[in-house]
Write a protein that holds these residues in place. Structure first.
Motif, mmCIF file in Angstrom:
data_model
loop_
_atom_site.group_PDB
_atom_site.id
_atom_site.type_symbol
_atom_site.label_atom_id
_atom_site.label_comp_id
_atom_site.label_asym_id
_atom_site.label_seq_id
_atom_site.Cartn_x
_atom_site.Cartn_y
_atom_site.Cartn_z
ATOM 1 N N UNK A 76 39.982 -2.267 -1.950
ATOM 2 C CA UNK A 76 40.192 -3.123 -0.779
ATOM 3 C C UNK A 76 41.675 -3.359 -0.529
ATOM 4 N N UNK A 77 42.401 -3.494 -1.626
ATOM 5 C CA UNK A 77 43.843 -3.726 -1.489
ATOM 6 C C UNK A 77 44.532 -2.526 -0.838
ATOM 7 N N UNK A 78 44.054 -1.328 -1.181
ATOM 8 C CA UNK A 78 44.639 -0.123 -0.567
ATOM 9 C C UNK A 78 44.426 -0.154 0.944
ATOM 10 N N UNK A 79 43.197 -0.510 1.364
ATOM 11 C CA UNK A 79 42.942 -0.563 2.809
ATOM 12 C C UNK A 79 43.800 -1.640 3.476
ATOM 13 N N UNK A 80 44.009 -2.750 2.765
ATOM 14 C CA UNK A 80 44.849 -3.812 3.344
ATOM 15 C C UNK A 80 46.287 -3.342 3.509
#
Ligand SMILES: [Zn+2]
Length: 368
Positions: A76-80
């Motif tokens: 999720x952090x990568x997408x953020x």
């Protein structure tokens, strides 16, 4: 919020982290490809939530099953991160500023992943649990407060670090009263010129001292055959040299900030236009690391109750005569180091006079 940085022990186990970083880079590049394709098809920006739902779905397919070795919050952090990159890109475009959208990155250059769901017991004496595995680290201090974000980072030398952002309910620190000082940033000999001569801060120039060594290491690297083991070693040697300079500079900045904040209750500085500085004197500005120093000073000052006052960069600190207030346009030229005031006849050292002006302007701003 407080950030802790710890170095992990070098061990065979770290290969696991290396592998997880590789997975993170795969996912990152996969997302970038999706973003690009979505734009081509619909001429719209791909929504972050949509992307996250999609990733959660395909993670279950056999082809992408290895993604599950990375915590889902890290994905999720990568997408953020990508979302932030795109938002910045679109925002810049609206403001007619041309920048590049997030682009593909090779796994070699992909250096970190983060996730926020960190349980309380991740640290036990000097081991920490990162993405499912335990690692030993150099515990230089105790971690206080609740961990909000954990970031794993590999530096250019191939060593691993863990960054912990913690929320600490710090006691409110009141501004104290005491001595004040003004500083002018300088690029010749001194790094800071004070309103009093005793406050001058000599430039450390670690970089200059190491410059010869770095140049030699650079030459050495360029002579090695591509993709050879010797080239790898030479690259590592160079990266270590750079890291050493960075560490020395960092230590110097913390020490200096601490000393200044211990001595003074008010520190007045010019608000620098970094871009201008970089244009004029690139290497030295990087060498002194003014921007990093200001960040550190701001933090240390808040701990000591010292006030840092930033004087507007359009305030003509170097042109005004400190004694009579006469504005001497002739001093605009940065090559003028000494000048005599045409009105009161006082002899000035350019930087000292500027520092004095910065101090009085800072005090005026404080009382206003
Ligand atoms: Zn004068």
């Amino acid at each position: 919020m407080k950030t802790y940085k710890f170095k992990l022990y070098n061990s065979k186990k770290n290969r696991k982290l290396q592998h997880q970083l590789w997975i993170a880079s795969k996912i990152y590049n996969h997302c970038i490809a999706l973003h690009k394709r979505y734009w081509h098809l619909f001429h719209k920006s791909l929504n972050k939530n949509k992307l996250q739902k999609h990733l959660a779905k395909i993670k279950k397919l056999p082809k992408y099953q290895y993604w599950q070795e990375l915590p889902s919050h890290a994905i999720q952090d990568i997408t953020s991160r990508i979302d932030k990159g795109y938002k910045l890109f679109w925002g810049n475009l609206k403001r007619k500023k041309k920048t590049a959208p997030p682009k593909f990155r090779s796994w070699r250059k992909y250096r970190s992943f983060s996730y926020n769901m960190v349980s309380k017991g991740v640290i036990k004496s000097n081991t920490i649990k990162i993405a499912g595995n335990k690692y030993k680290f150099f515990k230089s201090r105790e971690v206080e407060g609740a961990i909000k974000l954990l970031t794993l980072k590999r530096d250019s030398c191939g060593d691993f670090y863990v960054y912990l952002i913690c929320e600490t309910p710090g006691a409110e620190i009141k501004f104290r009263s005491g001595k004040s000082v003004g500083f002018d940033f300088c690029l010749k000999g001194n790094m800071l010129v004070g309103s009093d001569e005793e406050d001058d801060v000599k430039a450390p120039s670690f970089f200059k001292k190491q410059q010869k060594a770095i140049a030699k290491a650079n030459r050495n690297l360029s002579m090695k055959k591509m993709r050879s083991n010797n080239r790898r070693k030479a690259r590592l040697f160079l990266a270590r040299l750079h890291r050493k300079v960075t560490n020395q500079r960092n230590a110097f900045h913390w020490q200096l900030a601490r000393n200044l904040c211990l001595k003074y209750a008010v520190i007045c500085l010019e608000d620098l236009n970094m871009k201008w500085m970089q244009k004029g004197h690139g290497k030295k500005v990087g060498d002194y690391g003014f921007a990093e120093f200001l960040n550190i000073l701001g933090y240390v000052a808040s701990q000591f109750g010292t006030r840092v006052v930033r004087v507007d960069r359009f305030y003509p600190s170097s042109q005004l005569c400190h004694d009579c207030g006469y504005k001497n346009e002739g001093v605009k030229d940065v090559s003028v180091y000494q000048w005599d005031c045409p009105q009161c006849g006082k002899h000035h050292n350019r930087d000292r006079n500027a520092a004095k002006n910065i101090l009085s302007e800072g005090q005026r701003l404080l009382s206003a």
